[in-house]
Write an enzyme that holds these catalytic residues in place. Structure first.
Site, PDB file in Angstrom:
ATOM      1  N   GLU A 189      60.344   1.095   7.345  1.00  0.00           N
ATOM      2  CA  GLU A 189      60.025   0.800   8.752  1.00  0.00           C
ATOM      3  C   GLU A 189      59.798   2.081   9.548  1.00  0.00           C
ATOM      4  OE1 GLU A 189      59.338  -2.055   9.826  1.00  0.00           O
ATOM      5  OE2 GLU A 189      60.250  -3.468   8.431  1.00  0.00           O
ATOM      6  N   ASP A 203      61.614  -2.042  -0.622  1.00  0.00           N
ATOM      7  CA  ASP A 203      62.126  -1.234   0.484  1.00  0.00           C
ATOM      8  C   ASP A 203      63.548  -1.695   0.784  1.00  0.00           C
ATOM      9  OD1 ASP A 203      61.169  -3.686   1.312  1.00  0.00           O
ATOM     10  OD2 ASP A 203      59.595  -2.851   2.577  1.00  0.00           O
TER      11      ASP A 203
HETATM   12  C1  LIG Z   1      55.717  -5.153   7.064  1.00  0.00           C
HETATM   13  C2  LIG Z   1      56.035  -4.431   8.317  1.00  0.00           C
HETATM   14  O1  LIG Z   1      56.416  -5.053   9.286  1.00  0.00           O
HETATM   15  N1  LIG Z   1      55.904  -3.102   8.301  1.00  0.00           N
HETATM   16  C3  LIG Z   1      56.055  -2.288   9.465  1.00  0.00           C
HETATM   17  C4  LIG Z   1      55.732  -0.857   9.109  1.00  0.00           C
HETATM   18  C5  LIG Z   1      56.004   0.115  10.231  1.00  0.00           C
HETATM   19  C6  LIG Z   1      54.967   1.184  10.354  1.00  0.00           C
HETATM   20  C7  LIG Z   1      55.271   2.242  11.367  1.00  0.00           C
HETATM   21  N2  LIG Z   1      56.632   2.587  11.495  1.00  0.00           N
HETATM   22  C8  LIG Z   1      54.720   1.814  12.720  1.00  0.00           C
HETATM   23  O2  LIG Z   1      55.459   1.235  13.517  1.00  0.00           O
HETATM   24  O3  LIG Z   1      53.554   2.070  12.977  1.00  0.00           O
HETATM   25  C9  LIG Z   1      55.120  -2.773  10.572  1.00  0.00           C
HETATM   26  O4  LIG Z   1      55.469  -2.600  11.747  1.00  0.00           O
HETATM   27  O5  LIG Z   1      54.045  -3.312  10.288  1.00  0.00           O
END
Ligand SMILES: CC(=O)N[C@@H](CCC[C@H](N)C(=O)O)C(=O)O
Length: 369
Positions: free
Chosen positions: A125, A66
């Site tokens: 994200e 990413d």
């Molecule tokens: C690894 C990590 O931190 N990923 C993010 C992915 C975001 C998912 C989405 N935008 C949300 O906020 O639900 C995380 O916050 O886990």
């Protein structure tokens, strides 16, 4: 390639999902310095697909990174801190990109039998780059037969690989709720319907959902990370907004939590004389490692004496789950030593993990898959 210099350069130019213009240009600049004979590049929005032609290909191997950053104001004290105010690589995507570039360089210098596609995906994200990227003609043209990815983690010593069979990352759903009341003078509250009071009761009320609606033997997270509303301290707010995220280990619990949120929103509307609008934003499918594809990687790490541990599930989300839903493969964590957690303004991963990351990824592409 000087991995630390590349990571630091990327660290200085963090960009939010689908705005990764400078990042894309930097990545292209780095790729142009590699041997070009076997490389082909396709741009996709702010992302990239880079294919190294194999010597006798019978399939295509994919490695995905990413490339986006977060709206976090950096507080690391780094001399190479973010040049983009209010934005930061606080989730380690600067590490992920550097490791992908390092592995790409090694494969470009000495191609393997199969084709290898390095996928530089925007907007992990949010709002989620995986689904539209996978649907694109560019991706379909070079669609891998096998795919893997990593994510850095401060839970494990620098350079240690951690993974597991089954769920690695949770199902996620974003959550945005607008409450609309009736604004007015702070001194005449009885003539208004205060949207801030309504939103505040909602935030407190939903704390009981995980505690009282989800089985104690199951796991879920309901976090409100942002709340806003009003225009001035002596004006009762007409509008308030809460923004959050829901995390679950299965789709049934996700549906149950959404149903309860909707009930609570209805109750708030009645109790506080307001209207509301719910938007679930981006939803990510769980990252699920099938034993068939994860176990050979574990065996490979053991054989090569790469430091390795079995980890537990995490409630983090990752749209890499969509790749694994369609394509065989797996995901793993790469330890970056003890530091503040992911998404913290003082997240300072140990740079010694970069070299190990490149070693693990390129070795697995070359000898493991
Ligand atoms: C690894 C990590 O931190 N990923 C993010 C992915 C975001 C998912 C989405 N935008 C949300 O906020 O639900 C995380 O916050 O886990």
């Amino acid at each position: 390639m000087d991995y630390i210099a590349v990571r630091r350069a990327l660290h200085q130019i963090p960009e939010i999902g689908f705005e990764e213009v400078e990042t894309q240009a930097f990545l292209l600049e780095q790729i142009q310095q590699m041997p070009q004979e076997h490389i082909q590049i396709m741009k996709w929005k702010t992302g990239l697909l880079v294919r190294v032609q194999g010597t006798q290909p019978s399939r295509t191997i994919g490695f995905r990174t990413d490339i986006d950053a977060l709206p976090v104001k950096e507080n690391t004290g780094y001399p190479f801190q973010s040049r983009h105010d209010g934005k930061m690589h606080a989730c380690g995507h600067d590490f992920h990109m550097t490791i992908a570039l390092g592995a790409l360089e090694q494969i470009a210098q000495n191609p393997v039998k199969d084709n290898v596609v390095f996928i530089f995906q925007p907007a992990e994200e949010g709002p989620g780059g995986a689904v539209p990227m996978m649907a694109s003609d560019s991706f379909q043209k070079w669609k891998p037969d096998f795919i893997f990815a990593l994510h850095v983690s401060p839970e494990f010593p620098a350079g240690t690989v951690a993974t597991k069979e089954g769920i690695l990352f949770a199902n996620t759903s974003e959550l945005f709720i607008d409450f609309y009341g009736k604004g007015g003078h702070a001194a005449y509250p009885h003539l208004t319907y205060d949207a801030i009071v309504a939103a505040s009761h909602f935030v407190v009320g939903i704390q009981s959902i995980v505690a009282r609606r989800v089985s104690p033997l199951n796991s879920a997270v309901l976090t409100i990370g942002k709340m806003s509303g009003g225009t001035k301290q002596n004006i009762i707010a007409e509008h308030a907004r809460v923004e959050g995220t829901i995390r679950t280990l299965d789709q049934e619990t996700m549906a149950l939590i959404k149903d309860d949120i909707e009930r609570q929103v209805k109750a708030i509307e009645i109790a506080y004389h307001c209207q509301s609008r719910i938007d679930y934003g981006a939803n990510y499918y769980q990252v699920y490692n099938r034993k068939k594809y994860e176990q050979p990687f574990v065996d490979f790490c053991t054989e090569k004496a790469f430091p390795y541990v079995i980890c537990g599930d995490a409630m983090t989300g990752e749209d890499f789950g969509y790749f694994l839903k369609e394509i065989p493969g797996f995901m793993f964590w790469l330890g970056v030593g003890k530091t503040s957690g992911l998404h913290s303004s003082d997240f300072k991963p140990d740079e010694s993990a970069l070299e190990q990351g490149v070693r693990v990824v390129s070795a697995y592409i070359r000898e493991g898959i």
